[in-house]
Design an enzyme around this catalytic site. Structure first.
Site, mmCIF file in Angstrom:
data_model
loop_
_atom_site.group_PDB
_atom_site.id
_atom_site.type_symbol
_atom_site.label_atom_id
_atom_site.label_comp_id
_atom_site.label_asym_id
_atom_site.label_seq_id
_atom_site.Cartn_x
_atom_site.Cartn_y
_atom_site.Cartn_z
ATOM 1 C CE LYS A 115 -5.746 -11.992 -2.076
ATOM 2 N NZ LYS A 115 -4.895 -11.616 -0.950
ATOM 3 C CE LYS A 198 -3.762 -7.935 -8.892
ATOM 4 N NZ LYS A 198 -4.071 -7.685 -7.491
ATOM 5 C CE LYS A 201 3.509 -10.117 -3.959
ATOM 6 N NZ LYS A 201 3.149 -9.567 -2.667
HETATM 7 P P1 TYM Z 1 0.317 -6.480 -2.158
HETATM 8 O O1 TYM Z 1 1.367 -7.140 -1.354
HETATM 9 O O2 TYM Z 1 -0.629 -7.326 -2.941
HETATM 10 O O3 TYM Z 1 0.967 -5.484 -3.204
HETATM 11 C C1 TYM Z 1 1.898 -4.498 -2.807
HETATM 12 C C2 TYM Z 1 1.715 -3.222 -3.624
HETATM 13 O O4 TYM Z 1 1.910 -3.491 -5.017
HETATM 14 C C3 TYM Z 1 0.783 -3.028 -5.757
HETATM 15 N N1 TYM Z 1 0.573 -3.943 -6.884
HETATM 16 C C4 TYM Z 1 0.491 -3.550 -8.156
HETATM 17 N N2 TYM Z 1 0.585 -2.336 -8.732
HETATM 18 C C5 TYM Z 1 0.472 -2.276 -10.074
HETATM 19 N N3 TYM Z 1 0.283 -3.361 -10.872
HETATM 20 C C6 TYM Z 1 0.200 -4.600 -10.341
HETATM 21 N N4 TYM Z 1 0.042 -5.653 -11.120
HETATM 22 C C7 TYM Z 1 0.302 -4.732 -8.922
HETATM 23 N N5 TYM Z 1 0.255 -5.793 -8.074
HETATM 24 C C8 TYM Z 1 0.424 -5.286 -6.827
HETATM 25 C C9 TYM Z 1 -0.376 -3.078 -4.772
HETATM 26 O O5 TYM Z 1 -1.413 -2.214 -5.152
HETATM 27 C C10 TYM Z 1 0.297 -2.630 -3.502
HETATM 28 O O6 TYM Z 1 0.394 -1.225 -3.451
HETATM 29 N N6 TYM Z 1 -3.183 -5.066 1.075
HETATM 30 C C11 TYM Z 1 -1.891 -4.707 0.556
HETATM 31 C C12 TYM Z 1 -0.807 -4.576 1.586
HETATM 32 C C13 TYM Z 1 -1.131 -3.669 2.720
HETATM 33 C C14 TYM Z 1 -1.150 -2.243 2.696
HETATM 34 C C15 TYM Z 1 -1.458 -1.839 4.034
HETATM 35 C C16 TYM Z 1 -0.959 -1.294 1.705
HETATM 36 C C17 TYM Z 1 -1.408 -4.041 3.990
HETATM 37 N N7 TYM Z 1 -1.596 -2.941 4.793
HETATM 38 C C18 TYM Z 1 -1.558 -0.487 4.367
HETATM 39 C C19 TYM Z 1 -1.063 0.052 2.048
HETATM 40 C C20 TYM Z 1 -1.376 0.457 3.363
HETATM 41 C C21 TYM Z 1 -1.468 -5.786 -0.430
HETATM 42 O O7 TYM Z 1 -1.898 -6.901 -0.376
HETATM 43 O O8 TYM Z 1 -0.498 -5.455 -1.268
#
Ligand code: TYM
Length: 336
Positions: A115, A198, A201
């Site tokens: 990022k 991947k 967003k």
């Molecule tokens: P975020 O918002 O980027 O994504 C949310 C969840 O979706 C999964 N994900 C994917 N899985 C498969 N293929 C993809 N292309 C894909 N894109 C996203 C992510 O792995 C995630 O599970 N840091 C985290 C949010 C967070 C969190 C936490 C998660 C904050 N605190 C505590 C677990 C526990 C995030 O940015 O997810």
């Protein structure tokens, strides 16, 4: 209160709609696991502001993300579904954890490296750098044993484990050391136009992203135009046929069928029929979720009440963990 093992996960409210990767990588597991776990699901707005957000839009996206959790099947009376910023203990614990996180350790996080490289040094904030520490605070506040996430969050959960162990050995047993729960194939869903990256967003073009709230006709077009290859055989080969392999994983995850049985069904048919079949599977899954989400968006007052009640339950647990941590590190207790 229950005796079920605790589970924690969350998503950023950084788009109007969740996408197919979020749905398959995370939400499908959440839905399954909520009956066997005491589950906490947050909308992580504190994380979202590590990149620039428009304030009015952020508020709206936060509601929309919560509504999509419910629409996809998270039951807010069984699980605790809340907004991260409603529980101040997250930011408070993150500060303490920042002080036991190595600078080099945080610098090695690949999401940060990606990022910050994309944004350039000027636009990269200390908040973005400390992002994984805040994520550790989320998980550790609730004594979570399992963290169901997609593959891209694996390193952050590893850091969470390291921080929990470090704190416990320095200050005495305080945190439960959590475990990531990551499914094998479906943990990484790829962009339909660019099946080596991947689905994300922040992708440059939207045409390879299937949004949960897309109209069925839009979903159909995106899937029919998905990048494939020229050999015309529907078979799984991650290296040689990344496009078709990604579509097979999506088909399998949403239909509950094995990849082998799908390969068999489309043997000798070519990609057109296979894609049509996949359109049906995706639209059948998403259309009712989309409708429920639209119904929930229509009543923001009710949604806000649900989020407030859930934040109360989350706060109770989070504050008790935070009090223990403050005590362990030696903060003077404020007298009553
Ligand atoms: P975020 O918002 O980027 O994504 C949310 C969840 O979706 C999964 N994900 C994917 N899985 C498969 N293929 C993809 N292309 C894909 N894109 C996203 C992510 O792995 C995630 O599970 N840091 C985290 C949010 C967070 C969190 C936490 C998660 C904050 N605190 C505590 C677990 C526990 C995030 O940015 O997810």
């Amino acid at each position: 209160m229950t005796n079920l093992p605790r589970l924690y996960s969350g998503m950023q409210p950084s788009a109007d709609s969740l996408h197919l990767g979020n749905y398959i990588g995370a939400l499908l597991q959440w839905k399954e696991l909520q009956s066997t776990h005491d589950a906490f699901f947050s909308v992580v707005d504190l994380h979202a502001i590590t990149v620039a957000q428009d304030p009015a839009e952020l508020r709206e996206k936060t509601r929309r993300t919560a509504a999509q959790y419910i629409a996809a099947g998270i039951d807010p009376s069984a699980s605790t579904l809340y907004v991260q910023s409603h529980v101040p203990a997250h930011a408070q614990l993150a500060w303490v954890l920042n002080t036991i996180t190595g600078f080099g350790e945080a610098s090695r996080m690949t999401q940060f490296k990606d990022k910050s490289a994309r944004q350039g040094a000027e636009a990269t904030s200390v908040g973005l750098f400390a992002y994984p520490v805040l994520m550790a605070a989320d998980i550790l506040l609730y004594d979570a044993e399992v963290v169901p996430v997609g593959d891209d969050q694996r390193q952050h959960v590893e850091l969470t484990r390291d921080l929990a162990e470090r704190f416990n050995s320095r200050y005495g047993d305080t945190f439960v050391v959590p475990q990531a729960m990551i499914l094998k194939e479906s943990a990484r869903i790829y962009d339909l136009q660019n099946p080596e990256s991947k689905m994300s967003k922040s992708a440059e073009s939207g045409s390879g992203i299937v949004w949960l709230l897309d109209e069925p006709e839009v979903t159909r077009k995106k899937i029919m135009r998905a990048v494939t290859d020229t050999d015309g055989v529907v078979s799984f080969d991650r290296q040689g046929k990344p496009g078709i392999s990604n579509l097979l994983v999506i088909y399998s995850a949403l239909s509950g069928r094995s990849i082998e049985s799908i390969e068999l069904e489309y043997e000798g048919t070519g990609y057109g029929d296979f894609k049509k079949g996949l359109v049906e599977v995706v639209v059948d899954e998403f259309a009712p979720v989309r409708q429920r989400a639209l119904d929930l968006f229509a009543d923001p007052g009710e949604l806000d009440r649900i989020l407030a009640a859930n934040a109360d339950r989350a706060s109770e647990i989070a504050e008790s963990t935070l009090a223990k941590v403050y005590d362990r590190v030696g903060f003077l207790r404020r007298s009553r």
